[in-house]
Design an enzyme around this catalytic site. Structure first.
Site, PDB file in Angstrom:
ATOM      1  N   GLU A 310       0.846  -1.185   0.000  1.00 41.75           N
ATOM      2  CA  GLU A 310       0.000   0.000   0.000  1.00 41.75           C
ATOM      3  C   GLU A 310       0.887   1.242   0.000  1.00 41.75           C
ATOM      4  OE1 GLU A 310      -2.083   0.178   3.733  1.00 41.75           O
ATOM      5  OE2 GLU A 310      -3.930   0.732   2.716  1.00 41.75           O
ATOM      6  N   LYS A 312       2.530   4.520   1.187  1.00 40.21           N
ATOM      7  CA  LYS A 312       2.719   5.197   2.473  1.00 40.21           C
ATOM      8  C   LYS A 312       2.583   6.691   2.197  1.00 40.21           C
ATOM      9  CE  LYS A 312       5.619   5.297   6.561  1.00 40.21           C
ATOM     10  NZ  LYS A 312       6.012   6.661   6.823  1.00 40.21           N
ATOM     11  N   ARG A 317      -1.419  11.346  10.675  1.00 37.51           N
ATOM     12  CA  ARG A 317      -2.383  10.302  10.998  1.00 37.51           C
ATOM     13  C   ARG A 317      -3.671  10.911  11.511  1.00 37.51           C
ATOM     14  NH1 ARG A 317      -0.884   4.937  12.463  1.00 37.51           N
ATOM     15  NH2 ARG A 317      -2.748   3.647  12.418  1.00 37.51           N
ATOM     16  N   ARG A 332      -2.848  11.078  16.000  1.00 35.61           N
ATOM     17  CA  ARG A 332      -2.225   9.837  16.438  1.00 35.61           C
ATOM     18  C   ARG A 332      -2.163   9.752  17.968  1.00 35.61           C
ATOM     19  NH1 ARG A 332       3.797   7.969  14.635  1.00 35.61           N
ATOM     20  NH2 ARG A 332       4.565   7.852  16.748  1.00 35.61           N
ATOM     21  N   GLU A 361      -4.753   8.923   6.835  1.00 37.03           N
ATOM     22  CA  GLU A 361      -3.745   9.968   6.838  1.00 37.03           C
ATOM     23  C   GLU A 361      -4.361  11.198   6.173  1.00 37.03           C
ATOM     24  OE1 GLU A 361      -0.861   8.874   8.201  1.00 37.03           O
ATOM     25  OE2 GLU A 361       0.744  10.104   7.391  1.00 37.03           O
ATOM     26  N   LYS A 480       6.810  -0.644   7.669  1.00 37.52           N
ATOM     27  CA  LYS A 480       7.113   0.447   6.741  1.00 37.52           C
ATOM     28  C   LYS A 480       8.423   0.040   6.094  1.00 37.52           C
ATOM     29  CE  LYS A 480       8.669   2.937  10.796  1.00 37.52           C
ATOM     30  NZ  LYS A 480       8.700   4.081  11.632  1.00 37.52           N
TER      31      LYS A 480
HETATM   32  P1  AMP Z   1       6.265   6.277  10.715  1.00 42.48           P
HETATM   33  O1  AMP Z   1       5.562   7.569  11.107  1.00 42.48           O
HETATM   34  O2  AMP Z   1       7.460   6.496   9.856  1.00 42.48           O
HETATM   35  O3  AMP Z   1       6.474   5.394  11.919  1.00 42.48           O
HETATM   36  O4  AMP Z   1       5.281   5.446   9.777  1.00 42.48           O
HETATM   37  C1  AMP Z   1       4.051   5.011  10.213  1.00 42.48           C
HETATM   38  C2  AMP Z   1       3.025   6.054   9.881  1.00 42.48           C
HETATM   39  O5  AMP Z   1       2.827   6.126   8.478  1.00 42.48           O
HETATM   40  C3  AMP Z   1       1.644   5.730  10.398  1.00 42.48           C
HETATM   41  O6  AMP Z   1       1.509   6.076  11.753  1.00 42.48           O
HETATM   42  C4  AMP Z   1       0.764   6.556   9.503  1.00 42.48           C
HETATM   43  O7  AMP Z   1       0.614   7.849  10.057  1.00 42.48           O
HETATM   44  C5  AMP Z   1       1.573   6.701   8.232  1.00 42.48           C
HETATM   45  N1  AMP Z   1       0.985   6.044   7.058  1.00 42.48           N
HETATM   46  C6  AMP Z   1       0.968   6.558   5.825  1.00 42.48           C
HETATM   47  N2  AMP Z   1       0.373   5.734   4.956  1.00 42.48           N
HETATM   48  C7  AMP Z   1      -0.005   4.642   5.658  1.00 42.48           C
HETATM   49  C8  AMP Z   1      -0.667   3.441   5.305  1.00 42.48           C
HETATM   50  N3  AMP Z   1      -1.054   3.173   4.060  1.00 42.48           N
HETATM   51  N4  AMP Z   1      -0.891   2.531   6.295  1.00 42.48           N
HETATM   52  C9  AMP Z   1      -0.492   2.783   7.565  1.00 42.48           C
HETATM   53  N5  AMP Z   1       0.136   3.900   7.947  1.00 42.48           N
HETATM   54  C10 AMP Z   1       0.385   4.834   7.006  1.00 42.48           C
END
Ligand code: AMP
Length: 623
Positions: A310, A312, A317, A332, A361, A480
């Site tokens: 999917e 990112k 959030r 978040r 998001e 991720k």
């Molecule tokens: P990180 O902030 O780098 O820890 O990455 C996780 C965050 O990516 C999540 O908390 C979401 O805010 C964001 N995110 C963006 N796209 C997605 C997605 N398709 N699924 C889940 N999280 C996503």
């Protein structure tokens, strides 16, 4: 419960160095709290309102210092309090140095005079302060707070001051309260089916020490101080709702869904394990967000067989709660961000007509709908004033990727693919749903990633298609994708002809590093033979046009052909990305690249400038 007793017990806990003994103290306190249990639980964590509730006391240091000074008597003013604070360093300790109007001396909590503060009264008055708004409210808030300090003993004042600022500083974190609730109200003698489940999930007192390597600032936490309400509980079999009997897990689960420690403590006491199991999602009350760990396509496919891939999104959030009439948006960290994002509210209310809870998001987009950098979203996310004007400047849209509730159905325990189907049904014909594909092959993952990056997104997420939604957990079910490690510049020493339509094109390229000690031999730029050791083959990330031009360039260097396989004289250097360097007997270097990806031809490099086995070894060690 008298507030003096609460303060005395808090002081005991503060003086207790051991974690286990702290849990015992808290457990005893919860057992003795009677009808004040929910309040006591919140006070222990420096809270008046549950974590999900957006209401704040909004009492800043200035107001607090003023209230303390007034209660401390005629000779004290806010400047004196501040001078002492500079000296002592902590407002609770400062407050405890004054004799207030109601100072009653030590041991006062054993009696209960008419003027004694109770926990319930402190709670009520602090809530009153939170509700006091409008003209003249500052004075009335000060009066109420002064009234509380005026009746406090030194020890009560210490904890009252800390409570007002939201920090009890007694070493009681979320994990301690969770364990104490289980110990106080559930049968903790049941056999633990997961070994030491407490050790598994007792990570929340080190919030953000979870190895998260976020490069992005978090809109909830731009200074990187760590989100206050995030438990960051690591994934473990024991918290996956796998039917374990561990009472701590039952408490944890109820907390993650409700974010209300007071309520969970009361339910545990009144209805035990069964009651906790029934604590479910409520539209309007945010659930802790499920979080992701860094991981690779290799890990995802190894672990799950196939992976949901999917986009990112590079935004902030947001959890959408729509009850059929009104919409609330939460960040978040479960702060209410409804007001700053009116177009998201309007979108939800126009597109959906049943109650839902969605996870997604908020992204900023340009006039063509293409994503803008995350910093643009930040300009909108916490805006209190001039929202309409900002709305003109920065356009935001919702990108939903999960559905936790739809039209009466709680979906937390449904598999991801089912949740996503529900999401797609709800938001049919909109751009607001993330596209997902299910891949069992790293090449497919790479293709989706490339498309996502080309479209200006941050990268991709990999998710276990069968996983349930695990609130508050940074588990292994959402990965991720790690940004590529440093690329390698490798020499092409072989290739394979393609199949079918591509039979006339070289399609797969054998990559080599310079062998150790090859430095002296390779200075003519064309050293061959054992000067190179093989490391892997790359076939991913190359367009048809690139294949044509690579075939043209490499054909003159072909040394022998054996069926589809050719060996190539070292001449061309590829820059190659990969996810990991593994030890492997397959290639002569003793290493293999996992998921090598063609980045480009290093036109500026000759084979003698390619990376050496030494560097490969070093990178492998550093992983
Ligand atoms: P990180 O902030 O780098 O820890 O990455 C996780 C965050 O990516 C999540 O908390 C979401 O805010 C964001 N995110 C963006 N796209 C997605 C997605 N398709 N699924 C889940 N999280 C996503």
């Amino acid at each position: 419960m008298q507030f003096a007793e609460f303060a005395a017990r808090a002081a005991e806990i503060e003086d207790e160095p051991g974690d286990l003994a702290t849990v015992d103290h808290v457990c005893d306190l919860l057992g003795d709290a009677g009808t004040d249990l929910p309040v006591v639980v919140r006070f222990l964590q420096g809270r008046v309102f549950p974590a999900w509730d957006a209401t704040t006391l909004d009492i800043g240091p200035a107001l607090l210092h003023e209230a303390i000074a007034r209660a401390a008597g005629q000779n004290v003013d806010a400047d004196d309090v501040e001078a002492k604070l500079a000296d002592v360093g902590e407002i609770g300790a400062v407050a405890a140095t004054y004799e207030f109007g109601g100072q009653r001396g030590l041991g006062a909590f054993s009696g209960s005079g008419p003027d004694e503060l109770t926990v319930a009264e402190v709670d009520e008055q602090l809530r009153e302060i939170a509700a006091t708004i409008g003209e003249g409210s500052e004075r009335r808030r000060l009066d109420t707070l002064f009234g509380l300090f005026n009746r406090a003993s030194a020890s009560e004042a210490k904890f009252l001051a800390r409570l007002v600022l939201g920090e009890m500083r007694i070493g009681v974190g979320e994990g301690t309260v969770r364990d104490a609730i289980a110990e106080a109200f559930l049968d903790t003698d049941v056999e633990d089916t997961n070994g030491d489940a407490n050790a598994d999930i007792d990570a929340d007192e080190q919030v953000d020490a979870d190895g998260d390597t976020d490069a992005d600032p978090d809109p909830d936490d731009p200074d990187g101080a760590g989100p206050p309400a995030e438990s960051g509980t690591p994934d473990s079999a024991s918290v996956d709702g796998d039917g374990t009997d561990d009472p701590v897990v039952a408490v944890e689960h109820a907390l993650q869904v409700s974010n209300d420690y007071g309520m969970v403590a009361r339910v545990a006491r009144e209805s035990g394990r069964e009651g906790l199991d029934d604590v479910g999602l409520e539209v309007g009350r945010p659930v802790q967000a499920m979080l992701a760990q860094a991981g690779s396509a290799a890990e995802a496919i190894d672990e799950w067989g196939e992976a949901v891939v999917e986009t990112k999104f590079d935004g902030a959030r947001v959890q959408v709660h729509y009850d059929g009439e009104t919409t609330a948006l939460f960040s978040r960290n479960m702060d209410d961000v409804t007001d700053p994002l009116p177009e998201v509210v309007e979108f939800v209310e126009s597109a959906i007509d049943v109650p839902v809870v969605l996870d997604g998001e908020v992204v900023a987009v340009d006039d063509d709908g293409a994503p803008l950098p995350f910093q643009e979203v930040l300009r909108r996310f916490r805006r209190k004033y001039d929202v309409e004007q900002m709305r003109e400047e920065v356009r935001v849209e919702l990108r939903a990727f999960d559905c936790l509730h739809a039209d009466g159905d709680d979906l937390l325990d449904a598999p991801l693919v089912e949740r996503h189907d529900r999401l797609a049904e709800l938001l049919v014909d909109t751009d607001a749903v993330s596209d997902i594909s299910v891949a069992a092959d790293p090449d497919e993952v790479a293709a989706v990633e490339e498309a996502a990056l080309d479209a200006g997104h941050e990268g991709i997420m990999l998710k276990d298609p069968q996983s349930t939604y695990a609130p508050g957990k940074r588990g292994r079910n959402w990965l991720k994708r790690k940004p590529d490690v440093e690329t390698l510049d490798l020499v092409v020493t072989g290739a394979e002809w393609g199949e079918g339509r591509r039979a006339n094109l070289l399609g797969t390229f054998l990559l080599s590093a310079r062998a150790d000690g090859a430095d002296d031999r390779a200075d003519d730029g064309t050293a061959g033979g054992d000067a190179y050791v093989t490391l892997g083959k790359v076939a991913t990330g190359i367009t048809d046009e690139e294949l044509e031009s690579l075939t043209e360039r490499l054909t003159p260097h072909i040394e022998h052909e054996d069926g589809q396989t050719v060996s190539v004289e070292p001449a061309v250097v590829f820059e190659v990305g990969y996810e990991e360097i593994q030890q492997s007997p397959t290639y002569s270097s003793g290493y293999a690249l996992r998921f090598p990806r063609f980045v480009g031809v290093r036109e500026d490099k000759s084979p003698a400038d390619a990376d050496s086995l030494d560097r490969v070894e070093r990178l492998a060690d550093e992983q």
